[in-house]
Scaffold this motif. Structure first.
Motif, PDB file in Angstrom:
ATOM      1  N   SER A 106     -13.421  13.421  -0.469  1.00  0.00           N
ATOM      2  CA  SER A 106     -14.747  12.867  -0.712  1.00  0.00           C
ATOM      3  C   SER A 106     -15.780  13.989  -0.768  1.00  0.00           C
ATOM      4  O   SER A 106     -15.773  14.889   0.064  1.00  0.00           O
ATOM      5  CB  SER A 106     -15.124  11.894   0.404  1.00  0.00           C
ATOM      6  OG  SER A 106     -16.459  11.465   0.243  1.00  0.00           O
ATOM      7  N   VAL A 107     -16.651  13.908  -1.760  1.00  0.00           N
ATOM      8  CA  VAL A 107     -17.790  14.816  -1.847  1.00  0.00           C
ATOM      9  C   VAL A 107     -19.003  14.005  -1.397  1.00  0.00           C
ATOM     10  O   VAL A 107     -19.327  12.998  -2.005  1.00  0.00           O
ATOM     11  CB  VAL A 107     -17.992  15.325  -3.286  1.00  0.00           C
ATOM     12  CG1 VAL A 107     -19.241  16.181  -3.393  1.00  0.00           C
ATOM     13  CG2 VAL A 107     -16.769  16.087  -3.754  1.00  0.00           C
ATOM     14  N   GLY A 108     -19.606  14.408  -0.325  1.00  0.00           N
ATOM     15  CA  GLY A 108     -20.740  13.655   0.193  1.00  0.00           C
ATOM     16  C   GLY A 108     -20.309  12.723   1.311  1.00  0.00           C
ATOM     17  O   GLY A 108     -19.230  12.870   1.881  1.00  0.00           O
ATOM     18  N   PRO A 109     -21.134  11.740   1.618  1.00  0.00           N
ATOM     19  CA  PRO A 109     -20.816  10.804   2.701  1.00  0.00           C
ATOM     20  C   PRO A 109     -19.498  10.066   2.444  1.00  0.00           C
ATOM     21  O   PRO A 109     -19.164   9.750   1.312  1.00  0.00           O
ATOM     22  CB  PRO A 109     -21.984   9.815   2.691  1.00  0.00           C
ATOM     23  CG  PRO A 109     -23.070  10.481   1.928  1.00  0.00           C
ATOM     24  CD  PRO A 109     -22.408  11.439   0.983  1.00  0.00           C
ATOM     25  N   VAL A 110     -18.760   9.829   3.496  1.00  0.00           N
ATOM     26  CA  VAL A 110     -17.443   9.191   3.371  1.00  0.00           C
ATOM     27  C   VAL A 110     -17.552   7.710   3.716  1.00  0.00           C
ATOM     28  O   VAL A 110     -16.904   7.220   4.623  1.00  0.00           O
ATOM     29  CB  VAL A 110     -16.417   9.893   4.284  1.00  0.00           C
ATOM     30  CG1 VAL A 110     -15.022   9.356   4.011  1.00  0.00           C
ATOM     31  CG2 VAL A 110     -16.436  11.395   4.092  1.00  0.00           C
ATOM     32  N   ASP A 111     -18.374   6.988   3.001  1.00  0.00           N
ATOM     33  CA  ASP A 111     -18.498   5.557   3.260  1.00  0.00           C
ATOM     34  C   ASP A 111     -17.475   4.752   2.454  1.00  0.00           C
ATOM     35  O   ASP A 111     -17.319   3.557   2.645  1.00  0.00           O
ATOM     36  CB  ASP A 111     -19.918   5.066   2.964  1.00  0.00           C
ATOM     37  CG  ASP A 111     -20.357   5.314   1.529  1.00  0.00           C
ATOM     38  OD1 ASP A 111     -19.763   6.174   0.865  1.00  0.00           O
ATOM     39  OD2 ASP A 111     -21.293   4.638   1.077  1.00  0.00           O
ATOM     40  N   LYS A 112     -16.758   5.417   1.569  1.00  0.00           N
ATOM     41  CA  LYS A 112     -15.724   4.764   0.760  1.00  0.00           C
ATOM     42  C   LYS A 112     -14.406   5.515   0.937  1.00  0.00           C
ATOM     43  O   LYS A 112     -13.749   5.896  -0.023  1.00  0.00           O
ATOM     44  CB  LYS A 112     -16.114   4.781  -0.717  1.00  0.00           C
ATOM     45  CG  LYS A 112     -17.467   4.185  -1.022  1.00  0.00           C
ATOM     46  CD  LYS A 112     -17.349   2.711  -1.320  1.00  0.00           C
ATOM     47  CE  LYS A 112     -18.626   2.120  -1.833  1.00  0.00           C
ATOM     48  NZ  LYS A 112     -19.577   1.724  -0.863  1.00  0.00           N
ATOM     49  N   ASP A 113     -13.969   5.703   2.175  1.00  0.00           N
ATOM     50  CA  ASP A 113     -12.783   6.509   2.428  1.00  0.00           C
ATOM     51  C   ASP A 113     -11.501   5.883   1.894  1.00  0.00           C
ATOM     52  O   ASP A 113     -10.500   6.562   1.702  1.00  0.00           O
ATOM     53  CB  ASP A 113     -12.649   6.858   3.910  1.00  0.00           C
ATOM     54  CG  ASP A 113     -12.570   5.647   4.814  1.00  0.00           C
ATOM     55  OD1 ASP A 113     -12.880   4.532   4.367  1.00  0.00           O
ATOM     56  OD2 ASP A 113     -12.198   5.832   5.985  1.00  0.00           O
ATOM     57  N   TRP A 114     -11.504   4.605   1.588  1.00  0.00           N
ATOM     58  CA  TRP A 114     -10.345   3.936   1.007  1.00  0.00           C
ATOM     59  C   TRP A 114     -10.023   4.450  -0.387  1.00  0.00           C
ATOM     60  O   TRP A 114      -8.889   4.364  -0.854  1.00  0.00           O
ATOM     61  CB  TRP A 114     -10.555   2.422   0.961  1.00  0.00           C
ATOM     62  CG  TRP A 114     -11.764   2.009   0.175  1.00  0.00           C
ATOM     63  CD1 TRP A 114     -13.029   1.816   0.662  1.00  0.00           C
ATOM     64  CD2 TRP A 114     -11.839   1.770  -1.231  1.00  0.00           C
ATOM     65  NE1 TRP A 114     -13.889   1.462  -0.351  1.00  0.00           N
ATOM     66  CE2 TRP A 114     -13.173   1.428  -1.535  1.00  0.00           C
ATOM     67  CE3 TRP A 114     -10.918   1.800  -2.265  1.00  0.00           C
ATOM     68  CZ2 TRP A 114     -13.606   1.131  -2.820  1.00  0.00           C
ATOM     69  CZ3 TRP A 114     -11.350   1.501  -3.558  1.00  0.00           C
ATOM     70  CH2 TRP A 114     -12.682   1.176  -3.812  1.00  0.00           C
ATOM     71  N   VAL A 115     -11.023   5.011  -1.074  1.00  0.00           N
ATOM     72  CA  VAL A 115     -10.841   5.480  -2.441  1.00  0.00           C
ATOM     73  C   VAL A 115      -9.778   6.581  -2.499  1.00  0.00           C
ATOM     74  O   VAL A 115      -8.933   6.606  -3.390  1.00  0.00           O
ATOM     75  CB  VAL A 115     -12.172   5.978  -3.040  1.00  0.00           C
ATOM     76  CG1 VAL A 115     -11.957   6.652  -4.395  1.00  0.00           C
ATOM     77  CG2 VAL A 115     -13.164   4.833  -3.158  1.00  0.00           C
ATOM     78  N   SER A 116      -9.796   7.471  -1.532  1.00  0.00           N
ATOM     79  CA  SER A 116      -8.867   8.594  -1.501  1.00  0.00           C
ATOM     80  C   SER A 116      -7.419   8.133  -1.564  1.00  0.00           C
ATOM     81  O   SER A 116      -6.635   8.580  -2.405  1.00  0.00           O
ATOM     82  CB  SER A 116      -9.113   9.419  -0.230  1.00  0.00           C
ATOM     83  OG  SER A 116      -8.210  10.485  -0.153  1.00  0.00           O
ATOM     84  N   LYS A 117      -7.049   7.253  -0.679  1.00  0.00           N
ATOM     85  CA  LYS A 117      -5.675   6.743  -0.633  1.00  0.00           C
ATOM     86  C   LYS A 117      -5.365   5.877  -1.855  1.00  0.00           C
ATOM     87  O   LYS A 117      -4.254   5.920  -2.394  1.00  0.00           O
ATOM     88  CB  LYS A 117      -5.456   5.952   0.662  1.00  0.00           C
ATOM     89  CG  LYS A 117      -4.033   5.691   0.976  1.00  0.00           C
ATOM     90  CD  LYS A 117      -3.297   6.980   1.312  1.00  0.00           C
ATOM     91  CE  LYS A 117      -1.898   6.691   1.809  1.00  0.00           C
ATOM     92  NZ  LYS A 117      -1.141   7.898   2.027  1.00  0.00           N
TER      93      LYS A 117
END
Length: 127
Positions: A31-42
């Protein structure tokens, strides 16, 4: 998202010429920036895994932590005995996602393909 599918097709064509399956390490996108959408990575990692798993000339493997750049990705790929590594990052801004990444030939330590896609969150899993 269609560009990620295109990347999968490029990888399929590249690896189809090889005698043995090419081992590809899929690293979670950072994530670049705040990690409020950490599900995106997986989710990105799992989507690429699903696409590449359909190709007999590719053996896709994963790791659990994102790479913090080319050197980190190459170290992880070497540890996994991978021929190629796919890594990148994503940025969530309001309702949009920007995904960027690259496919790196581990032996040459050189990017062989890049990707960039911008879409609305709702389009991430579109056809």
């Amino acid at each position: 998202m269609k560009r990620l599918v295109f990347l999968s097709l490029v990888l399929m064509g590249t690896f189809a010429m090889a005698a043995a399956p090419a081992k590809v390490l899929l690293v979670p996108f950072d994530s670049v920036g705040p990690v409020d959408k950490d599900w995106v990575s997986k989710a990105l990692q799992q989507n690429l895994l699903a696409e590449l798993s359909r190709v007999n000339s590719v053996q896709a493997v994963t790791q659990e932590r994102p790479a913090k750049g080319m050197d980190d990705a190459l170290k992880a790929a070497s540890a996994a005995s991978a021929d190629y590594v796919v890594f990148g990052s994503y940025q969530a801004v309001e309702g949009d996602l920007r995904i960027t990444g690259q496919v790196v030939d581990v032996n040459k330590k050189q990017a062989i393909a890049g990707l960039k896609s911008t879409c609305a969150h709702r389009d991430l899993f579109g056809s």
